[in-house]
Design an enzyme around this catalytic site. Structure first.
Site, PDB file in Angstrom:
ATOM      1  N   HIS A 215     -29.254   1.198   8.094  1.00 20.88           N
ATOM      2  CA  HIS A 215     -30.474  -0.462   8.260  1.00 20.88           C
ATOM      3  C   HIS A 215     -31.277  -1.008   7.719  1.00 20.88           C
ATOM      4  O   HIS A 215     -31.993  -1.319   8.240  1.00 20.88           O
ATOM      5  CB  HIS A 215     -30.650  -0.144  10.435  1.00 20.88           C
ATOM      6  CG  HIS A 215     -29.459  -0.040  11.038  1.00 20.88           C
ATOM      7  ND1 HIS A 215     -28.378  -1.001  11.544  1.00 20.88           N
ATOM      8  CD2 HIS A 215     -29.379   0.501  12.275  1.00 20.88           C
ATOM      9  CE1 HIS A 215     -27.644  -0.460  12.783  1.00 20.88           C
ATOM     10  NE2 HIS A 215     -28.449   0.100  12.780  1.00 20.88           N
ATOM     11  N   CYS A 337     -22.818  -6.519  19.003  1.00 19.82           N
ATOM     12  CA  CYS A 337     -24.119  -5.176  18.950  1.00 19.82           C
ATOM     13  C   CYS A 337     -24.710  -5.548  19.324  1.00 19.82           C
ATOM     14  O   CYS A 337     -25.785  -6.536  18.842  1.00 19.82           O
ATOM     15  CB  CYS A 337     -23.604  -5.273  17.388  1.00 19.82           C
ATOM     16  SG  CYS A 337     -23.990  -4.036  16.958  1.00 19.82           S
TER      17      CYS A 337
END
Ligand code: SF4
Length: 342
Positions: A215, A337
């Site tokens: 991320h 998600c």
């Protein structure tokens, strides 16, 4: 009373032996449990009454009670809800795609990591799921959808590697030919980046694919998205992920949630290239999945435009990295998600 899906094949064989049941019967029992869609011990109709009685006296059959299903009008994704024996709510997602069907399963009730963009992270951690509770999500999704399951993702609610022992036992059942028998290359364990457990799993022989939820290209940006509960640097996480892929001969997936203005800039893309090129060897099998941050109520993060996601992806591709912008699945039923909060 113990659940039968919590038993390994060796433990089941031992139970048979101790109870005067011929050893070969354990193979018949496994077939009923994993292949023949049994709904209880009474369905095991090629086993003598005495054997069924012994099983009924010793074990519960179902670990999870079905409590509902929502089907996406957009893409056929189905979100299944179950209730465990202690009342805990457990979610699994059935994902049909291009003739293949996968199930994304939960590994914990709530999540102790609490990533800031994730609805599951807002559910207070209660406990680890058992081996049986994980396996039954797959079995019930297969039975309820009447579809063959050819892939399993350990990417639902929870951090799989913080439930290491149960997850590793469930993984062996998922890939074992006598149990679910799903090809190792179609099983993916996702982690927020617990380095010691990644290393342990690499040497366990489980052989599943690994996805690391990175991320961010640097530690300061990652701290805005992933709490300090994961105490490893991005460089340590990438190195552990690559080490896992090398040890198992499998592809490494890097998950990268794109949050507008946080980690989706060209500078972030350039830093990500630098980070990965600094760790990767030539021609390593690494795929970067870019996932636009899905909408979660009261979240501080917003989804980037398609254009900026494409620009980010193109920059990675120009530097020889394999990157895709992953399409969200089941967005209308909060099954995409990061949306799997209760
Ligand atoms: S992204 Fe994964 S690890 Fe992070 S809070 Fe959500 S379920 Fe937990």
């Amino acid at each position: 009373m113990k659940h039968i899906y919590d038993l390994t094949p060796a433990e089941l064989a031992e139970f048979c032996e101790k109870n005067g049941i011929e050893r070969y019967r354990s193979g018949q029992i496994l077939r009923w449990m994993y292949r023949r869609k049994a709904d209880g011990f009474d369905d095991f109709n090629d086993l003598p009454q005495k054997v069924r009685g012994a099983l009924k006296g010793a074990f519960q059959f179902h670990t999870l009670k079905f409590s509902g299903a929502q089907r996406s009008a957009l893409d056929g994704t189905i979100r299944y809800s179950f209730t465990a024996g202690d009342g805990a709510s457990v979610q699994a997602v059935f994902l049909p795609q291009g003739g293949r069907n996968s199930v994304c399963i939960s590994t914990q009730v709530g999540c102790p990591v609490g990533c800031y963009f994730c609805a599951s992270g807002r559910v207070k951690f209660a406990r680890n799921l058992t081996r049986g509770e994980m396996l039954e999500q797959i079995i019930q999704a297969a039975n309820r959808s009447s579809k063959k399951i050819s892939g399993v993702l350990l990417m639902g609610m929870g951090e799989p590697l913080l439930n290491y022992d149960n997850v590793s036992s469930a993984l062996s059942a998922i890939v074992n030919e006598d149990e679910l028998g799903i090809g190792r290359r179609h099983v993916t364990v996702s982690t927020a980046g617990f380095v010691p457990q990644i290393n342990k799993l690499a040497s366990s022989g489980a052989g599943a694919r690994l996805a690391i939820s990175l991320h961010a290209p640097d530690d300061a940006t990652r701290k805005k998205l992933v709490p300090a509960a994961v105490p490893y640097t991005v460089a340590e996480i990438v190195s552990a992920g690559l080490g896992y892929a090398r040890a198992t001969g499998s592809r490494l997936t890097i998950e990268y949630i794109l949050a507008a203005g946080v980690n989706d800039t060209l500078q972030s893309a350039q830093e990500l290239v630098k980070l990965l090129q600094g760790c990767m060897k030539k021609n390593e099998d690494v795929q970067i999945n870019l996932i636009a941050c899905n909408s979660v109520e009261k979240s501080a993060f917003a989804s980037p435009s398609k254009k900026s996601a494409d620009i980010f992806r193109n920059l990675l591709s120009r530097h020889g990295l394999v990157a895709i912008v992953r399409q969200p699945r089941g967005k209308d039923i909060r099954a995409a998600c990061g949306q799997l909060g209760v």
